[in-house]
Design a protein around this motif. Structure first.
Motif, PDB file in Angstrom:
ATOM      1  N   ASP A  73      -8.015   4.777   3.176  1.00 10.95           N
ATOM      2  CA  ASP A  73      -7.600   4.741   4.582  1.00 10.95           C
ATOM      3  C   ASP A  73      -7.802   3.338   5.167  1.00 10.95           C
ATOM      4  O   ASP A  73      -6.964   2.840   5.930  1.00 10.95           O
ATOM      5  CB  ASP A  73      -8.393   5.765   5.395  1.00 10.95           C
ATOM      6  CG  ASP A  73      -7.981   7.200   5.095  1.00 10.95           C
ATOM      7  OD1 ASP A  73      -6.838   7.398   4.624  1.00 10.95           O
ATOM      8  OD2 ASP A  73      -8.794   8.116   5.313  1.00 10.95           O
ATOM      9  N   GLU A  74      -8.908   2.718   4.798  1.00 10.75           N
ATOM     10  CA  GLU A  74      -9.198   1.358   5.270  1.00 10.75           C
ATOM     11  C   GLU A  74      -8.145   0.377   4.752  1.00 10.75           C
ATOM     12  O   GLU A  74      -7.677  -0.507   5.493  1.00 10.75           O
ATOM     13  CB  GLU A  74     -10.591   0.963   4.776  1.00 10.75           C
ATOM     14  CG  GLU A  74     -11.094  -0.380   5.245  1.00 10.75           C
ATOM     15  CD  GLU A  74     -12.471  -0.682   4.690  1.00 10.75           C
ATOM     16  OE1 GLU A  74     -12.671  -1.806   4.182  1.00 10.75           O
ATOM     17  OE2 GLU A  74     -13.350   0.206   4.750  1.00 10.75           O
ATOM     18  N   ASP A  95      -4.845   0.879   6.611  1.00  9.80           N
ATOM     19  CA  ASP A  95      -4.900   0.264   7.939  1.00  9.80           C
ATOM     20  C   ASP A  95      -4.725  -1.252   7.858  1.00  9.80           C
ATOM     21  O   ASP A  95      -4.217  -1.877   8.793  1.00  9.80           O
ATOM     22  CB  ASP A  95      -6.229   0.591   8.628  1.00  9.80           C
ATOM     23  CG  ASP A  95      -6.347   2.064   9.002  1.00  9.80           C
ATOM     24  OD1 ASP A  95      -5.301   2.741   9.059  1.00  9.80           O
ATOM     25  OD2 ASP A  95      -7.484   2.534   9.216  1.00  9.80           O
TER      26      ASP A  95
END
Length: 289
Positions: A272-273, A276
């Motif tokens: 997810d990081e 992003d």
């Protein structure tokens, strides 16, 4: 007649429920709260002390947000699976164990492939994972043991293991220490950022997205830790020039359990990081549309 709770199929059912929960980084206590049940409810069904009924199973699938039919299909496909290679070769489990124990190189090779399989099982349970692809080991143009399509972006994962002789346990601080062997299986020619070519067994910075280190040898449990390629230490091997060292990843990387930076125990959070941050590739770029 044997109770269904003791059958191989029910055991696999429990294993998958545990995997689905862990893949979502949800604790037993958090799941129990979502179900409005005591933590002992989750603990007992995961440990096989209590049998789930259909309604309870559906409640759990809703809380963990997975398709209950998918889990059932998975178990059914395993139940109806073709005869194993051991059946075909007429090799018993005891004979297979002897082969592995008497041939360390065979053990090491098989262990690496088993680790990849376990990693695939963990990743496939993640919400948002559309596809998992393993390319031919001999295809040097596609580095990375696994390619994941996660929320429409592709991430390549390189799987490596610990060196068993360098494992230590700090009793006072309850921390495991070890070294991961992070290099290619054979020598190959790589292209450095400058355009220069180099024959080496080391891996390149940027050659894959995520390093997954199998930490089974720490506690005899299938657990992994993960780090971005860009965060891994450079090689310090003196035979290479400073330019070459900066482009190559160290062949031995220190790891601990619990993990310490740059490593993470939660792959989903790391993905997810990276999403992003705009990382990952387009599926069409490597033929994974």
């Amino acid at each position: 007649m044997t109770s269904s709770i003791f059958t191989e199929q029910y055991g696999r059912f429990r294993e998958l429920l545990v995997q689905y929960r862990q893949a979502r980084s949800i604790t037993q206590a958090q799941l129990a709260e979502a179900l409005n049940r005591p933590q002992s409810f989750v603990s007992k069904y995961e440990n096989g002390e209590r049998r789930l009924d259909l309604v309870e199973f559906l409640e759990i699938s809703a809380a963990l947000q997975f398709d209950p039919c998918e889990l059932i299909r998975s178990i059914r496909s395993e139940t109806l699976a073709e005869p194993t290679i051991m059946d075909e070769w007429k090799v018993t489990a005891d004979e297979w164990t002897i082969l592995v124990q008497e041939n360390p190189s065979l053990r090491g090779m098989l262990f690496g492939y088993v680790a990849e399989l376990k990693l695939r099982e963990i990743i496939s349970a993640f919400p948002g994972v559309r596809s998992l692809k393993k390319f031919d080991d001999h295809d040097r143009k596609k580095k990375g043991d696994l390619h994941i399509i996660y929320h429409q972006r592709v991430f390549s994962v390189e799987s490596k293991s610990l060196q068993t002789r360098q494992i230590k346990f700090d009793v006072e601080n309850q921390v495991w220490f070890g070294k991961a062997q992070v290099d290619a299986s054979d020598s190959r020619i790589v292209i450095l950022p400058s355009g220069k070519t180099l024959r080496t067994t080391l891996l390149l910075r940027g050659e894959f997205d995520i390093l997954a280190v199998n930490c089974y040898e720490f506690s005899k449990q299938w657990q992994f830790q993960f780090a971005r390629n860009r965060d891994l230490p450079c090689s310090s091997y003196k035979k290479y020039t400073p330019e070459e060292q900066c482009a190559l990843i160290s062949s031995l990387i220190s790891v601990t359990w619990p993990p310490q930076p740059p490593f993470h125990s939660d792959l989903k959070s790391l993905l997810d990081e990276m999403l992003d941050a705009g990382e990952g590739s387009d599926p069409s770029e490597i033929g994974l549309e």
